[in-house]
Design a protein around this motif. Sequence first.
Motif, mmCIF file in Angstrom:
data_model
loop_
_atom_site.group_PDB
_atom_site.id
_atom_site.type_symbol
_atom_site.label_atom_id
_atom_site.label_comp_id
_atom_site.label_asym_id
_atom_site.label_seq_id
_atom_site.Cartn_x
_atom_site.Cartn_y
_atom_site.Cartn_z
ATOM 1 N N ASP A 1 58.394 38.380 38.046
ATOM 2 C CA ASP A 1 58.296 37.746 36.729
ATOM 3 C C ASP A 1 57.959 38.708 35.581
ATOM 4 O OD1 ASP A 1 58.769 35.460 38.202
ATOM 5 O OD2 ASP A 1 56.721 34.729 38.090
ATOM 6 N N GLY A 2 57.226 39.805 35.860
ATOM 7 C CA GLY A 2 56.924 40.774 34.797
ATOM 8 C C GLY A 2 55.827 40.350 33.852
ATOM 9 N N TYR A 3 54.721 39.924 34.399
ATOM 10 C CA TYR A 3 53.591 39.527 33.546
ATOM 11 C C TYR A 3 52.889 40.742 32.947
ATOM 12 C CZ TYR A 3 54.256 35.010 35.782
ATOM 13 O OH TYR A 3 54.812 33.845 36.231
ATOM 14 N N GLU A 4 52.336 40.513 31.765
ATOM 15 C CA GLU A 4 51.612 41.553 31.025
ATOM 16 C C GLU A 4 50.465 42.142 31.863
ATOM 17 O OE1 GLU A 4 49.385 39.777 27.881
ATOM 18 O OE2 GLU A 4 49.603 41.519 26.585
ATOM 19 N N VAL B 1 59.864 46.020 58.020
ATOM 20 C CA VAL B 1 58.965 46.638 57.029
ATOM 21 C C VAL B 1 58.460 45.535 56.095
ATOM 22 C CG1 VAL B 1 58.838 48.235 55.071
ATOM 23 C CG2 VAL B 1 60.141 48.865 57.118
ATOM 24 N N PRO B 2 57.136 45.355 55.997
ATOM 25 C CA PRO B 2 56.632 44.283 55.137
ATOM 26 C C PRO B 2 56.811 44.599 53.654
ATOM 27 C CG PRO B 2 54.811 45.505 56.117
ATOM 28 C CD PRO B 2 56.071 46.080 56.701
ATOM 29 N N ILE B 3 57.262 43.581 52.912
ATOM 30 C CA ILE B 3 57.389 43.724 51.453
ATOM 31 C C ILE B 3 56.349 42.789 50.850
ATOM 32 C CG2 ILE B 3 58.921 43.514 49.460
ATOM 33 C CD1 ILE B 3 61.293 43.781 51.397
ATOM 34 N N LEU B 4 55.286 43.370 50.330
ATOM 35 C CA LEU B 4 54.194 42.570 49.767
ATOM 36 C C LEU B 4 54.582 42.157 48.352
ATOM 37 C CD1 LEU B 4 51.168 44.804 50.861
ATOM 38 C CD2 LEU B 4 52.495 43.169 52.217
ATOM 39 N N THR B 5 54.464 40.873 48.049
ATOM 40 C CA THR B 5 54.886 40.396 46.732
ATOM 41 C C THR B 5 53.739 39.766 45.961
ATOM 42 O OG1 THR B 5 57.030 39.944 47.692
ATOM 43 C CG2 THR B 5 56.627 39.012 45.532
ATOM 44 N N TYR B 6 53.553 40.271 44.750
ATOM 45 C CA TYR B 6 52.507 39.780 43.856
ATOM 46 C C TYR B 6 53.143 39.136 42.631
ATOM 47 C CZ TYR B 6 49.532 42.837 46.659
ATOM 48 O OH TYR B 6 48.863 43.425 47.705
ATOM 49 N N HIS B 7 52.368 38.330 41.928
ATOM 50 C CA HIS B 7 52.788 37.768 40.637
ATOM 51 C C HIS B 7 51.779 38.253 39.589
ATOM 52 C CE1 HIS B 7 55.222 35.344 43.338
ATOM 53 N NE2 HIS B 7 55.950 34.996 42.297
ATOM 54 N N HIS B 8 50.763 37.426 39.318
ATOM 55 C CA HIS B 8 49.715 37.861 38.392
ATOM 56 C C HIS B 8 48.694 38.742 39.111
ATOM 57 C CE1 HIS B 8 50.576 35.256 34.929
ATOM 58 N NE2 HIS B 8 50.868 34.291 35.786
ATOM 59 N N VAL B 9 48.176 39.732 38.369
ATOM 60 C CA VAL B 9 47.002 40.475 38.841
ATOM 61 C C VAL B 9 45.993 40.399 37.707
ATOM 62 C CG1 VAL B 9 46.076 42.728 39.519
ATOM 63 C CG2 VAL B 9 48.334 42.031 40.309
#
Length: 272
Positions: A98-101, A32-40
């Motif tokens: 990371d939990g960016y705003e 199952v792919p786990i897509l990972t993002y940082h900033h949006v």
Amino acid sequence: MRVVRNFLLVLVAIIIIGSIGFSLWLRDRYVVPILTYHHVGVPSCKWRLNTVSEKSFDYQMNFIKRHGFQVISFDSLVRGIKEGHQFSRNTVVIQFDDGYEDNYKYAFPILKKYGFPAMIFLISDIINSPGFLTWDEMKEMEKYDILAGAHTRRHPYLPELDLMRAQDEIVGSKKVIEDHLGHSIDYFAYPTGGFTKEVKGLVQKAGYKAAVTTNRGKNKFNMDLYEIKRIHMNNTDDQYSGIVLWFKLSGYYNLFRHSRKCGVSQHKGFYE
Ligand SMILES: [Zn+2]
């Protein structure tokens, strides 16, 4: 004539047997792919590789919805792996590090629009700092099944710390986040994906149910719950009519990508 016919029959048999064999081989290698993002948001020069624009993020989420993928929570994935569940080939998990705003400002409205669950791994001692989420924002997102995980206290590269300090980062972040959000924090993300056997042991001992990395470690098929591999997403994934996106969503992306060694220092920046 007869020779040609026999040759064609053998050829067809080889193709059929080969196709069956290949699909059986692939069947056991689906992950199952786990897509990972940082900033949006708006890509800056500094965080260009770690930023997906708002438009691109919306395109990617819309692609997932339009093509009938089912987004499940990370908790459902972990429980399914434990129970030996066979996931359907259209399953996907979404995570942020990371939990960016900007996760609250740009990603949250889009996730809400499509009704997708997600997980955000927080750096516990940096929450509420400029550029990062506030506890209130995280609490609001949790009402929509966008849940918090832990990503250490200050985002050090764990394989380089002595075990006492590593333990403080791993146990301390769990406690801080639990105290603020009022529920158990069960999942951990290694900063920059870096871990060693000892670090992994500390994560297990701290009471986490699973931990995620990047493309590090030998376990390609996510059977080891403390080194689950993820797929880094970026702004260019929706180019070329979404072919890269298809590949990343296929469940076979891990099979064809290079794995990095897990304990080697290869981190380039603090907030990767
Ligand atoms: Zn990180």
